[in-house]
Every structure is written in C-alpha cells, then in structure tokens.
Design a protein around this motif. Structure first.
Motif, short mmCIF file in Angstrom:
data_model
loop_
_atom_site.label_atom_id
_atom_site.label_comp_id
_atom_site.label_asym_id
_atom_site.label_seq_id
_atom_site.Cartn_x
_atom_site.Cartn_y
_atom_site.Cartn_z
N HIS A 200 -8.08 4.85 8.30
CA HIS A 200 -8.42 5.16 6.90
C HIS A 200 -7.14 5.28 6.06
N LEU A 201 -6.10 5.83 6.67
CA LEU A 201 -4.84 5.99 5.94
C LEU A 201 -4.23 4.63 5.61
N GLU A 202 -4.28 3.70 6.56
CA GLU A 202 -3.75 2.36 6.32
C GLU A 202 -4.53 1.65 5.22
N GLU A 203 -5.85 1.83 5.23
CA GLU A 203 -6.67 1.21 4.19
C GLU A 203 -6.29 1.76 2.81
N TRP A 204 -6.02 3.07 2.76
CA TRP A 204 -5.61 3.67 1.48
C TRP A 204 -4.26 3.12 1.02
N VAL A 205 -3.30 3.02 1.95
CA VAL A 205 -1.96 2.53 1.60
C VAL A 205 -2.03 1.11 1.05
N ARG A 206 -2.97 0.32 1.56
CA ARG A 206 -3.12 -1.05 1.06
C ARG A 206 -3.43 -1.08 -0.43
N THR A 207 -4.09 -0.04 -0.91
CA THR A 207 -4.45 -0.01 -2.34
C THR A 207 -3.24 0.25 -3.23
N LEU A 208 -2.12 0.65 -2.65
CA LEU A 208 -0.93 0.97 -3.45
C LEU A 208 -0.16 -0.29 -3.87
N ASN A 209 -0.52 -1.43 -3.27
CA ASN A 209 0.14 -2.70 -3.62
C ASN A 209 1.65 -2.64 -3.44
N ILE A 210 2.07 -2.04 -2.34
CA ILE A 210 3.51 -1.94 -2.07
C ILE A 210 4.13 -3.33 -1.89
N HIS A 211 3.32 -4.29 -1.45
CA HIS A 211 3.86 -5.65 -1.26
C HIS A 211 4.39 -6.23 -2.57
N GLN A 212 3.80 -5.82 -3.70
CA GLN A 212 4.28 -6.33 -4.98
C GLN A 212 5.68 -5.80 -5.29
N ILE A 213 5.92 -4.52 -4.96
CA ILE A 213 7.23 -3.91 -5.19
C ILE A 213 8.29 -4.60 -4.33
N VAL A 214 7.92 -4.87 -3.05
CA VAL A 214 8.87 -5.53 -2.15
C VAL A 214 9.18 -6.94 -2.65
N ALA A 215 8.15 -7.65 -3.10
CA ALA A 215 8.37 -9.01 -3.62
C ALA A 215 9.27 -8.98 -4.86
N ASP A 216 9.09 -7.97 -5.71
CA ASP A 216 9.94 -7.85 -6.90
C ASP A 216 11.40 -7.64 -6.53
N ALA A 217 11.64 -7.02 -5.37
CA ALA A 217 13.01 -6.68 -4.98
C ALA A 217 13.76 -7.85 -4.35
N VAL A 218 13.05 -8.91 -3.97
CA VAL A 218 13.72 -10.06 -3.34
C VAL A 218 14.43 -10.88 -4.42
N PRO A 219 15.75 -11.09 -4.31
CA PRO A 219 16.48 -11.86 -5.32
C PRO A 219 15.93 -13.29 -5.43
N ARG A 220 15.97 -13.81 -6.63
CA ARG A 220 15.52 -15.19 -6.86
C ARG A 220 16.68 -16.03 -7.37
N LYS A 221 16.67 -17.29 -6.97
CA LYS A 221 17.67 -18.24 -7.45
C LYS A 221 16.97 -19.33 -8.23
N GLU A 222 17.48 -19.60 -9.40
CA GLU A 222 16.86 -20.59 -10.27
C GLU A 222 16.83 -21.96 -9.59
N GLY A 223 15.65 -22.56 -9.61
CA GLY A 223 15.49 -23.90 -9.04
C GLY A 223 15.28 -23.90 -7.54
N GLU A 224 15.24 -22.72 -6.89
CA GLU A 224 15.05 -22.67 -5.44
C GLU A 224 13.74 -21.97 -5.11
N ASP A 225 13.06 -22.49 -4.12
CA ASP A 225 11.81 -21.88 -3.66
C ASP A 225 12.10 -20.44 -3.21
N PRO A 226 11.38 -19.43 -3.76
CA PRO A 226 11.63 -18.03 -3.39
C PRO A 226 11.55 -17.77 -1.88
N LEU A 227 10.69 -18.53 -1.19
CA LEU A 227 10.59 -18.34 0.26
C LEU A 227 11.86 -18.82 0.97
N ILE A 228 12.46 -19.89 0.44
CA ILE A 228 13.73 -20.36 1.00
C ILE A 228 14.81 -19.30 0.78
N THR A 229 14.81 -18.73 -0.44
CA THR A 229 15.78 -17.67 -0.74
C THR A 229 15.60 -16.49 0.20
#
Length: 418
Positions: A200-229
């Motif tokens: 139940h705790l894991e299901e609740w944590v999923r609602t916090l959308n922490i994955h969005q915060i982690v994705a925001d923290a990954v540096p991006r390079k112009e013209g490069e696929d973010p997954l490659i970066t």
C-alpha cells in the motif's frame, strides 16, 4: 578520564547485569502507544492494548512513573504480563532483552537493502530453492510447503524474523491466496508474485510522481536524444544529480505526506455508521488469479453454464450440495440458506419474522414489467440474480467471486457448486 578511572568505570558496568524494560511505549492511562520492533513484546502486544498486570502486581490505575519498578528488570529475566484487549484479558510470559533504538537513517538503510533484495529475481530464486521441497534437479517440480512459506517470506522482511501467533493464524488464508492456480502448492512464480507485489505504501508513493522530478534533473543537450544523454552520464554526474535532487524530493514528499495526513484525518472523522456496512464487510482483499487463469477463462473456474439459466440457478440454490448450508450475514446477522432465499425471492414464500429486518422483497414479474427493465432488455434470470445479490446471498456470491473467506469458498468448491 584517567586510564585507571576509565578501567574502573568499565568494570563497574560489566559487574552489574544490564537492566531493561518491556519494549513498550505507554500513554498516561497505560495504553500501548507503540511496540518497539524486535523488543520482548514484539509480535504479541498490539497498539491499543492496556497494561493490567506485570508479574503478580495489578498496575491498573497506577501512574506511569510508578510502574517502572515492575517493568524494569535484569536482561534475560522473565515476567508474566496481562493486558486487556477489547475487554478481554490477554496473558503471556515474556523475556526481557536489550533492544538498541535505531536511528531513522539506520531504519532507512535496512529497508533500502531489503528493497533491493525483494526486487532481485536471483535473490528470490535463491530463497525459494533454500526452502522448497521436491526434486532440486527439476526446478519446475519445486514448491514451498505451508510450514516453510512463512520462513521464506520472512527473509524479505525488515526487522524480526520470528514467526508470531498472528502469522500462524493467517497462514491458511495466506497460503490459499498465493496458490493462484489452486493446486495446493506455491511454486516459484507464485512466490515471486507474493514477494514483489507492491505494498500500500508503494502504491501511495507512485502517486507522488517522483519520476517527473528525476527526469527534470537529468541534463539535456541540444540536438541530442535525452536517453543518449542519460546513458552517457558519469558516476560524478549521477552523484551531482542526486545531491541536487535532495531539496526537490524533500518538497514533493513533504507535500504528499501533508495531503495523506489530511486524508486520514477526514477518514477518521467520517461517521462509520453512515457507510454501507453491507458492501464494506470484513472482507479485506480479493484473491486474484494469474495470467493462466485469465487465458483459461471463467468456465475453467466455475464450469460450463447451463443455457436454461433459471432452472440451473434453481438447482444451485434448491437441490445441489450446500443448498441447505446455513450462513450468517455480516450486516444484520440474518441466518439463512440458499434454498430459503430462493423460495422467498423467486417462489414468493413469506419471509420469516426473525429474518425480516424490514426486508422488502420485490416481485420478479413486476420488476420485469418496468420500462427500465425492458429498455435494458433484462432477462428473468438477470433480475432474479440482482434481487438475490442485494439480499443475504451476497455473502455466498462474494465468497465464490473473491475466493474469500477461504473456508467458505473451499466448502462450495468441494461440493462442486460454484
């Protein structure tokens, strides 16, 4: 401290046995507010219990400060406890033992370590094989017997690995829940499903959308696929990202905790008596099947249907095994049988007074004549099923659909009347 003084001090410590308590946090009225994990009362005492006796001493009505002389004792010493739980006395002999208080950081580290183990297929397989019965040369033949299931599951718990009376009490239901194909065995896939099912705790944590915060923290390079970066991040890059994530994670988790706190307060304030008790009975969970159950379809579970629906339903309720099985509802505590319910609902037999509770039994033919029934193209069998389900028979139908309570489901299954 001089060396001689330090030596004398250390000797004085080890000369006298350590004195420890019960591992309970009590309120002023001796109600248990918390049971220290791994302490002498862990797995036996529950929050809300009221301490009544320690040894031969009745501590009821005493001040909290006055009972320590009875609760504190030499490590390894035994004493008898009596607590009141729901108005009934509960007794147990306990052995005092030292249980160092863990910091939040210690607890988090232990839980994180177990979390990685729980998500490791190799670790789950190892624990399963260590406890499984069967021919170890044929992995598909291995299975966990009931007496080893709890031991294997405890391997992935944080804290005490002791098997409590509560564990043993729930073992039958737990085993049947994990045995998703009802073959009387728990195989590796079923064990993996049990270990890795989100809490139940894991299901609740999923609602916090922490994955969005982690994705925001990954540096991006112009013209490069973010997954490659992301794939080219160095260890130092990852350390820097994690360091920067701290404040943002703190913010989003704090907001989530506050929302959770407010939601729980609203639930506590809700008048439970106004809820539909009938449909929120004491059934805590469903017993779901696996992908193989889905592929086999419902007929593999309950058998092929008789296309003469009404006569088949009548046979199930009136003449087949368990038709005269008496059961009691959770809400109004009506005692009845499938046969009696069929006669009352379908055959128009008068409802006995002791089963009344102001029950309104609608006429089936009248319901079929209503415009809503005609617009929905409802058949007689469907209307009968609706009326029966909204009465005491919901107990039997839910037991079949949910496979819970396990003993009731098993009784119907053995009678081949699902």
């Amino acid at each position: 401290v001089k060396s001689r003084g330090l030596r004398s001090f250390m000797m004085s410590i080890f000369r006298h046995p350590m004195r420890v308590g019960l591992g309970l946090k009590l309120t002023g009225d001796l109600k248990v507010a918390e049971v220290v994990e791994g302490g002498p009362c862990s797995g036996f005492v529950k929050e809300g219990d009221i301490l009544a006796c320690v040894g031969d001493v009745d501590v009821s009505g005493m001040q909290l400060k006055d009972i320590t002389k009875f609760t504190i004792g030499v490590e390894g010493s035994e004493t008898n406890l009596m607590l009141m739980r729901d108005g009934q006395p509960v007794r147990r002999k306990i052995c005092r033992k030292f249980n160092p208080v863990k910091s939040i950081r210690d607890i988090v580290r232990a839980q994180m370590k177990q979390g990685f183990r729980r998500r490791s297929s190799e670790e789950i397989t190892r624990v399963f094989n260590d406890n499984a019965d069967g021919d170890h040369m044929v992995p598909s033949a291995l299975h966990l017997p009931k007496d080893k299931l709890l031991v294997a599951l405890k391997e992935f718990c944080v804290g005490s690995k002791d098997i409590t009376e509560e564990d043993l009490k729930n073992l039958e239901f737990q085993f049947n829940s994990l045995d998703r194909n009802s073959d009387g065995k728990v195989d590796l896939n079923e064990f993996k499903h049990a270990v890795q099912s989100p809490t139940h705790l894991e299901e609740w944590v999923r609602t916090l959308n922490i994955h969005q915060i982690v994705a925001d923290a990954v540096p991006r390079k112009e013209g490069e696929d973010p997954l490659i970066t992301a794939s080219n991040l160095s260890s130092q890059d990852l350390s820097d990202i994690c360091a920067e994530l701290g404040e943002s994670l703190n913010k989003i988790i704090s907001e989530g905790v506050e929302k959770l706190r407010q939601s729980l307060k609203k639930m506590e304030a809700c008048d439970q008596n106004k809820l539909a008790v009938k449909f929120q009975s004491k059934t805590p969970k469903l017993n779901c099947g696996g992908i193989e159950d889905f592929r086999r379809g419902i007929m593999a579970h309950i058998g092929s249907p008789d296309l003469n629906f009404v006569s088949a339903m009548e046979a199930e309720h009136r003449s087949r095994a368990c038709a005269d099985f008496e059961f009691e509802t959770n809400n109004y505590h009506i005692k009845t049988t499938p046969s009696k319910e069929w006669m009352i609902v379908v055959e128009g037999k008068k409802c006995p007074e002791q089963m009344g509770f102001n029950r309104r039994i609608p006429d089936i033919e009248h319901l079929l004549s209503l415009s809503t029934a005609k617009e929905a193209n409802l058949q007689k069998a469907e209307v009968i099923a609706i009326v029966l389900y909204t009465g005491p028979m919901y107990m039997i139908y839910n037991a079949i659909l949910r496979r819970y309570p396990a003993d009731l489901y098993q009784k119907l299954k053995e009678a081949k009347n699902l």
